[in-house]
Design an enzyme around this catalytic site. Sequence first.
Site, short mmCIF file in Angstrom:
data_model
loop_
_atom_site.label_atom_id
_atom_site.label_comp_id
_atom_site.label_asym_id
_atom_site.label_seq_id
_atom_site.Cartn_x
_atom_site.Cartn_y
_atom_site.Cartn_z
N SER A 602 102.32 68.63 -7.02
CA SER A 602 102.52 67.32 -6.39
C SER A 602 102.64 66.28 -7.47
CB SER A 602 101.39 67.01 -5.42
OG SER A 602 100.17 66.93 -6.10
N GLY A 604 102.86 62.73 -6.96
CA GLY A 604 102.65 61.37 -6.46
C GLY A 604 103.92 60.81 -5.86
N GLU A 606 106.68 60.45 -7.05
CA GLU A 606 107.91 61.15 -7.46
C GLU A 606 108.18 62.36 -6.58
OE1 GLU A 606 107.94 61.93 -11.74
OE2 GLU A 606 106.58 60.21 -11.88
N GLY A 607 107.27 62.68 -5.67
CA GLY A 607 107.51 63.79 -4.74
C GLY A 607 106.76 65.05 -5.11
N GLY A 633 97.49 64.61 -1.16
CA GLY A 633 97.62 65.99 -1.64
C GLY A 633 97.17 66.98 -0.57
N ASP A 634 96.13 66.61 0.16
CA ASP A 634 95.63 67.50 1.22
C ASP A 634 96.64 67.59 2.37
OD1 ASP A 634 93.36 67.67 -0.34
OD2 ASP A 634 92.40 65.99 0.67
N1 LIG Z 1 103.45 56.36 -3.34
C1 LIG Z 1 103.93 57.43 -2.70
N2 LIG Z 1 105.12 57.35 -2.03
C2 LIG Z 1 105.59 58.42 -1.35
N3 LIG Z 1 104.98 59.61 -1.29
C3 LIG Z 1 103.82 59.75 -1.95
C4 LIG Z 1 103.22 58.68 -2.69
N4 LIG Z 1 102.06 59.14 -3.22
C5 LIG Z 1 101.93 60.42 -2.82
N5 LIG Z 1 102.98 60.80 -2.07
C6 LIG Z 1 103.21 62.12 -1.44
O1 LIG Z 1 101.96 62.80 -1.38
C7 LIG Z 1 102.01 64.01 -2.15
C8 LIG Z 1 100.69 64.27 -2.81
O2 LIG Z 1 100.35 63.19 -3.64
P1 LIG Z 1 99.64 63.37 -5.06
O3 LIG Z 1 99.08 62.02 -5.38
O4 LIG Z 1 100.58 63.98 -6.03
O5 LIG Z 1 98.52 64.47 -4.73
P2 LIG Z 1 96.98 64.53 -5.07
O6 LIG Z 1 96.34 63.64 -4.02
O7 LIG Z 1 96.62 65.95 -4.93
O8 LIG Z 1 96.80 63.99 -6.46
C9 LIG Z 1 103.17 63.83 -3.10
O9 LIG Z 1 103.70 65.09 -3.46
C10 LIG Z 1 104.11 62.98 -2.29
O10 LIG Z 1 104.86 63.81 -1.42
O1 LIG Z 2 86.96 68.32 -4.25
P1 LIG Z 2 87.12 67.25 -5.26
O2 LIG Z 2 88.14 67.56 -6.28
O3 LIG Z 2 85.80 66.86 -5.84
O4 LIG Z 2 87.72 65.96 -4.53
C1 LIG Z 2 87.12 65.42 -3.40
C2 LIG Z 2 87.89 64.24 -2.94
O5 LIG Z 2 89.21 64.62 -2.70
C3 LIG Z 2 89.65 64.16 -1.43
O6 LIG Z 2 89.66 65.29 -0.59
C4 LIG Z 2 91.03 63.58 -1.53
O7 LIG Z 2 91.91 64.51 -2.09
P2 LIG Z 2 93.45 64.25 -2.43
O8 LIG Z 2 93.62 62.77 -2.61
O9 LIG Z 2 93.72 65.05 -3.65
O10 LIG Z 2 94.23 64.77 -1.27
C5 LIG Z 2 88.61 63.20 -0.94
O11 LIG Z 2 88.46 63.24 0.44
C6 LIG Z 2 87.37 63.64 -1.68
O12 LIG Z 2 86.54 62.56 -1.91
#
Ligand SMILES: Nc1ncnc2c1ncn2[C@@H]1O[C@H](COP(=O)(O)OP(=O)(O)O)[C@@H](O)[C@H]1O
Ligand SMILES: O=P(O)(O)OC[C@H]1O[C@](O)(COP(=O)(O)O)[C@@H](O)[C@@H]1O
Length: 705
Positions: A602, A604, A606-607, A633-634
């Site tokens: 993932s 952010g 950028e997709g 991400g979840d």
């Molecule tokens: N600002 C944003 N605009 C559009 N889509 C987003 C944005 N931020 C996250 N996403 C979507 O959510 C997915 C997961 O976000 P990311 O921040 O990479 O995951 P994680 O929470 O695990 O760090 C990305 O792959 C994207 O599809």
């Molecule tokens: O399990 P970790 O890595 O400690 O992260 C827990 C945190 O991640 C989250 O599940 C959010 O995760 P994402 O933003 O990666 O989807 C929160 O609900 C929680 O506070």
Amino acid sequence: MALLLTPALVRLNAGPADKKAAIADVAALLAEAGFIDPAYGDSMLAREDQANTYLSHGVAIPHGIPKDRHLVKKTGIAVLQVPAGVTWLGEEKARFIVGIAAQNDEHIAVLRRLTRLLGDEARLERLFVTGDVNEIVAALADEAPAAAAPAGGGVDFSVKAEIVLDYPSGLHARPASGWVGTAKRFNAQLRIRHGNEIANAKSMVSLLQLGAEYGARLTVSAEGDDASDAIAALCATIAELSHAEKANAPAGFRPAAGAPPVAALPANRRTGPGPDDPVAAGRALELALRRVERHLARDAASPLTDAVTREVFARRQVYLGHLPLLQRASARLLSGQHVVDAWRDAVGETVQDVAANARSDLQALGEQVLLALKQKPVVTVTCNPAIDLTVTLPALRTGEVNLAADAGRNAGGKGINVAACLADYGLAVTVTGLLGRDNAAVFERFFDDRGLDNRMVGVDGETRINIKLVDEQRRQTTDLNLPSFTVDADAQQALERELDTLAGNAAWVVLSGSLPIGVPAGFYRFITALMHAQGVKVALDTSGEALRASLSGTASAALPDLVKPNRRELEQWAGRALPTLADVVAAAQELQQRGIAQVVVSLGEEGALLVEADLARLALAPALATGSTVGAGDALVAGLIAAQLEGRCGDDALRRAVACASAKLAVVGPALPAQADIDAMAARVEIRRIDLPSSHVAPVHATEE
Ligand SMILES: Nc1ncnc2c1ncn2[C@@H]1O[C@H](COP(=O)(O)OP(=O)(O)O)[C@@H](O)[C@H]1O
Ligand SMILES: O=P(O)(O)OC[C@H]1O[C@](O)(COP(=O)(O)O)[C@@H](O)[C@@H]1O
């Protein structure tokens, strides 16, 4: 537990011609010692055809298919030592073949031992060549099992009251709906216990499941901020309804003198586990109704749902609380009928009573619930959940006093977020993992509301609070993730047993998030092997040491089928910065080539990138201005699993998953928006294909396949 392995079950210095011969040899050892019927050997071969049982580092664990467990006479393992190795999977050779025959969950201890040995290469190397049978027996000697820890919390909540039911016709639908009406006015969780059976006072089906007749002794208990008020109000409602119930009593009803009769279970009522255990069946129905209710409500509320469809959804929703329907279904469950049949028959009977122009609504609702009941659940595992406290600030200034513009808290943690999104998508979900007993109520209420089957294992202490500071000006979120509770070996083993049981009926298992203090980094690796031993696919989303430990080795039954790191987590795993897309593709490809079918990174805003055997795909989501991206991400992981279960693949699957993640940004907390919103987002996701190993990017059409 009796010793599983004896010297007679070890054959040293074997040289089987090939993998099949090796499996036949190890099966013969088990059969000769009286552990299995020889036919179990065929089952072991069949299992190997379905999915390889090679763990890694020269160790393989052939075992039979779960449905053939009746061919296991008693639990045991046998070891074939093959110093020269026998080709098992691709280039990988097995030198230590551990055949497992397990009647129940005893193999867990063996597997745990083996996964630990895998981390001790020097000792393993000795076992491959040793001439001393006892050295092998000692290495695999199992640890004493822990007593099973109860899943969930205790029996009654701390604030409680005892009542004797004096309704002449017992607790039937009419008064039960009054109880539910009162209970739902409070935040507190409310339980009614009748003997060993427990009902949620906010659920009609659950209450009717108690089978509480005139004279039943019931314990009403509550937990939450307004627990005392809730108990008082519920007891008042119970007493008020008593007058009406007595007035409507069948003619000639005379309460027995002395102690009122204690409710008797119908003769054919069984209480053991299984599809026709009425308590479990009632719970399954209740959860399915909850999920359908939420699904219809969300879809009806979406501005993208057209007016006609909204009207249809509203009409269907009425039948979720239709008393005759629920009463019929409950009566059938109490008589021991399977939940699917009970619901289908109850709908069939009720259809006769309703007006002709409403029948199609009831039938459609009936079908929707039936589908929800028939689904195999996705099992999500959250070892380190959190209460997410999200604080919104106009602009975050460190070292200064910050005044929050807004604050809110919700049950969270990666696997729990995935579970909530999957349920919102319309899928059956079981949540397991570890939960601090001291503040479990907020989670239990959340699981109930969302229709999630709660199989969390309780641990001492509180689940942590994670603080999410949302800076509105910079549109950035700063995470303060607090230390976890400490987990002892008993709780960990209780979770392992719970997972082993759940694997028997799981569509996928999703392992998400960090590991709490006390759980070793290799835990996910062990669980993955355990799940694969039952033929269940595993998705993994973790970070740091847990990710590294899970992804060591190649072509292994202990590697997940899908892994979802974000860019930072992939960098941690690779041990280098990945500044360009080409760098990310190369690192993801390395992972894929180790034997993980789908690697999703993932990125952010950028997709997301999906790397499979022959192709990489980049999904570009429309850039969305958002306050908090917590849980995106979840939502992506949930979307990936949902897409798989819908039979989507390639561009279509990735587009759907990214649409879930991006659409999620519009809703607060662990939730997905309505299908119409996800569909609209999917139409805006662009997929680009990237040929591997060179990085040629070719745009393709942006509509759904
Ligand atoms: N600002 C944003 N605009 C559009 N889509 C987003 C944005 N931020 C996250 N996403 C979507 O959510 C997915 C997961 O976000 P990311 O921040 O990479 O995951 P994680 O929470 O695990 O760090 C990305 O792959 C994207 O599809
Ligand atoms: O399990 P970790 O890595 O400690 O992260 C827990 C945190 O991640 C989250 O599940 C959010 O995760 P994402 O933003 O990666 O989807 C929160 O609900 C929680 O506070």
